[in-house]
Design a protein around this motif. Sequence first.
Motif, PDB file in Angstrom:
ATOM      1  N   VAL A   2     102.072  86.718  17.265  1.00 34.43           N
ATOM      2  CA  VAL A   2     101.014  87.031  18.228  1.00 34.43           C
ATOM      3  C   VAL A   2     100.664  88.517  18.181  1.00 34.43           C
ATOM      4  O   VAL A   2      99.483  88.899  18.240  1.00 34.43           O
ATOM      5  CB  VAL A   2     101.449  86.619  19.654  1.00 34.43           C
ATOM      6  CG1 VAL A   2     100.468  87.150  20.698  1.00 34.43           C
ATOM      7  CG2 VAL A   2     101.549  85.104  19.750  1.00 34.43           C
ATOM      8  N   SER A   3     101.670  89.376  18.069  1.00 33.56           N
ATOM      9  CA  SER A   3     101.400  90.818  18.019  1.00 33.56           C
ATOM     10  C   SER A   3     100.630  91.211  16.775  1.00 33.56           C
ATOM     11  O   SER A   3      99.935  92.238  16.766  1.00 33.56           O
ATOM     12  CB  SER A   3     102.721  91.593  18.080  1.00 33.56           C
ATOM     13  OG  SER A   3     103.526  91.307  16.950  1.00 33.56           O
ATOM     14  N   LEU A   4     100.716  90.397  15.726  1.00 36.98           N
ATOM     15  CA  LEU A   4      99.960  90.657  14.499  1.00 36.98           C
ATOM     16  C   LEU A   4      98.600  89.964  14.496  1.00 36.98           C
ATOM     17  O   LEU A   4      97.889  90.001  13.485  1.00 36.98           O
ATOM     18  CB  LEU A   4     100.770  90.198  13.277  1.00 36.98           C
ATOM     19  CG  LEU A   4     102.081  90.958  13.021  1.00 36.98           C
ATOM     20  CD1 LEU A   4     102.835  90.347  11.849  1.00 36.98           C
ATOM     21  CD2 LEU A   4     101.804  92.438  12.761  1.00 36.98           C
ATOM     22  N   GLY A   5      98.250  89.332  15.619  1.00 40.71           N
ATOM     23  CA  GLY A   5      96.946  88.703  15.738  1.00 40.71           C
ATOM     24  C   GLY A   5      96.911  87.236  15.356  1.00 40.71           C
ATOM     25  O   GLY A   5      95.818  86.650  15.275  1.00 40.71           O
ATOM     26  N   GLY A   6      98.067  86.620  15.129  1.00 40.51           N
ATOM     27  CA  GLY A   6      98.104  85.216  14.746  1.00 40.51           C
ATOM     28  C   GLY A   6      98.260  84.300  15.945  1.00 40.51           C
ATOM     29  O   GLY A   6      98.298  84.732  17.099  1.00 40.51           O
ATOM     30  N   GLU A   7      98.349  83.017  15.657  1.00 40.08           N
ATOM     31  CA  GLU A   7      98.515  82.000  16.680  1.00 40.08           C
ATOM     32  C   GLU A   7      99.951  81.508  16.699  1.00 40.08           C
ATOM     33  O   GLU A   7     100.541  81.268  15.640  1.00 40.08           O
ATOM     34  CB  GLU A   7      97.569  80.814  16.441  1.00 40.08           C
ATOM     35  CG  GLU A   7      96.105  81.149  16.579  1.00 40.08           C
ATOM     36  CD  GLU A   7      95.735  81.479  18.011  1.00 40.08           C
ATOM     37  OE1 GLU A   7      96.382  80.921  18.939  1.00 40.08           O
ATOM     38  OE2 GLU A   7      94.822  82.294  18.221  1.00 40.08           O
ATOM     39  N   PRO A   8     100.553  81.366  17.874  1.00 42.34           N
ATOM     40  CA  PRO A   8     101.933  80.856  17.937  1.00 42.34           C
ATOM     41  C   PRO A   8     102.015  79.418  17.453  1.00 42.34           C
ATOM     42  O   PRO A   8     101.053  78.656  17.574  1.00 42.34           O
ATOM     43  CB  PRO A   8     102.281  80.974  19.419  1.00 42.34           C
ATOM     44  CG  PRO A   8     100.964  80.912  20.125  1.00 42.34           C
ATOM     45  CD  PRO A   8      99.981  81.594  19.210  1.00 42.34           C
ATOM     46  N   LYS A   9     103.152  79.053  16.899  1.00 40.34           N
ATOM     47  CA  LYS A   9     103.349  77.712  16.358  1.00 40.34           C
ATOM     48  C   LYS A   9     104.649  77.119  16.877  1.00 40.34           C
ATOM     49  O   LYS A   9     105.571  77.841  17.260  1.00 40.34           O
ATOM     50  CB  LYS A   9     103.400  77.759  14.820  1.00 40.34           C
ATOM     51  CG  LYS A   9     102.111  78.201  14.146  1.00 40.34           C
ATOM     52  CD  LYS A   9     102.263  78.161  12.637  1.00 40.34           C
ATOM     53  CE  LYS A   9     100.988  78.579  11.942  1.00 40.34           C
ATOM     54  NZ  LYS A   9     101.130  78.536  10.455  1.00 40.34           N
ATOM     55  N   GLY A  49     109.890  83.421  22.292  1.00 46.21           N
ATOM     56  CA  GLY A  49     110.466  83.368  20.960  1.00 46.21           C
ATOM     57  C   GLY A  49     110.101  84.607  20.153  1.00 46.21           C
ATOM     58  O   GLY A  49     108.935  85.011  20.095  1.00 46.21           O
ATOM     59  N   LEU A  50     111.106  85.224  19.515  1.00 46.91           N
ATOM     60  CA  LEU A  50     110.869  86.452  18.764  1.00 46.91           C
ATOM     61  C   LEU A  50     109.860  86.233  17.646  1.00 46.91           C
ATOM     62  O   LEU A  50     108.953  87.057  17.438  1.00 46.91           O
ATOM     63  CB  LEU A  50     112.194  86.963  18.194  1.00 46.91           C
ATOM     64  CG  LEU A  50     112.108  88.210  17.306  1.00 46.91           C
ATOM     65  CD1 LEU A  50     111.568  89.393  18.096  1.00 46.91           C
ATOM     66  CD2 LEU A  50     113.477  88.534  16.721  1.00 46.91           C
ATOM     67  N   LEU A  51     109.991  85.129  16.911  1.00 45.54           N
ATOM     68  CA  LEU A  51     109.100  84.888  15.783  1.00 45.54           C
ATOM     69  C   LEU A  51     107.660  84.719  16.239  1.00 45.54           C
ATOM     70  O   LEU A  51     106.731  85.318  15.661  1.00 45.54           O
ATOM     71  CB  LEU A  51     109.568  83.647  15.017  1.00 45.54           C
ATOM     72  CG  LEU A  51     108.788  83.297  13.748  1.00 45.54           C
ATOM     73  CD1 LEU A  51     108.781  84.475  12.774  1.00 45.54           C
ATOM     74  CD2 LEU A  51     109.380  82.057  13.079  1.00 45.54           C
ATOM     75  N   ASN A  52     107.438  83.928  17.283  1.00 39.56           N
ATOM     76  CA  ASN A  52     106.079  83.757  17.784  1.00 39.56           C
ATOM     77  C   ASN A  52     105.528  85.044  18.384  1.00 39.56           C
ATOM     78  O   ASN A  52     104.328  85.317  18.287  1.00 39.56           O
ATOM     79  CB  ASN A  52     106.039  82.635  18.829  1.00 39.56           C
ATOM     80  CG  ASN A  52     105.792  81.276  18.196  1.00 39.56           C
ATOM     81  OD1 ASN A  52     105.042  81.161  17.236  1.00 39.56           O
ATOM     82  ND2 ASN A  52     106.439  80.255  18.724  1.00 39.56           N
TER      83      ASN A  52
END
Length: 348
Positions: free
Chosen positions: A198-205, A191-194
């Motif tokens: 992830v590339s910004l250091g966050g967790e996928p949802k 998924g593009l949004l996830n």
Amino acid sequence: MEFDFAEEQPKFLMLMYGLIAFVAVVGGLLLLLDVVPAWFTRRREAQLVAASAGGAPLPRRPKQREGVFALFFLLPTVLLLTVGLVIPAIRTTLLSFMDAGSNDWVGLRNYGWMFSDDSIVRVLINTLVWVILVPLVATAFGLIYAVLVDKARFEAVAKSLIFLPMAISFVGASIIWKFVYAYRGDGDQIGLLNQIVVSLGGEPKQWLLESPLNTLLLIVIMVWIQAGFAMVVLSAAIKAIPGDIVEAARLDGVSPWQMFWQITMPSIRPALIVVVVTLTIATLKVFDIVRTATNGNYDTSVIASEMYNQAFRYGQNGQGSALAVFLFILVIPVVIYQVRNLRQQREG
């Protein structure tokens, strides 16, 4: 695997009946709307030519015959509206006062259920959020696009790209955006949004499972589709602004911001109203996006999807019909406002 004609014969018969019905309907419409009027026109022209050649006064068609002729043209439309709209509307209204099996009268119980059941109240709130956000946001984006690309170097290309989502069905657009919102555990994200998160250091949802965020994400799909429609209509309205008004404003030294609010906005106000009203009606009826993306689960259902679920999935004909009638009642004031607005524009 061999083809068994005997086994597939019923399907071929249904296809043949469908083709025959299509030819009959289209042929009948052509006969009513083209062949017969053309015959009357040729006959009228022949009478006028004969009267003119003989020096006789031109024959006048009696008013009674003109009324019959007008009724002849209106009859197919009236018939189709009666069969496709009036009769189903009356039947649905009657069913809304009956129980699930459409056997016994229950009065206003279905309407009481609509405003007392927590899940249905949530559906009504979701619909209200859609109706408020989609017309305003889509119109705002369409207006921004129209202003930015007006008289730009690649205006035609830019408009084509912005309008392109309108060529995609709601179902197709929903599938595309489901891939954008897709979630795949802790591994690589498709998924593009996830992937961006992830590339910004966050967790996928799991975006479509989180309420009320999932409703807003579905609204994004509708805005993405309808912004192109708003852009085309508003761009045409901007180009229709008289050039002398724009030139006079520039000679007076108005800034671009003043030009937008004092010249552009008042001039395109009728087009803005048309866009907002059209998008409001389309939003009230939204079904495909919710059905395809979430099937109305996770607190994302709206009136149209819940109406379908109640009537066809749960077998609650009365409750489904009540939701349909309520949706029809919501559309009526918008349509009345649009008719009055068009009438005022015509008289003005």
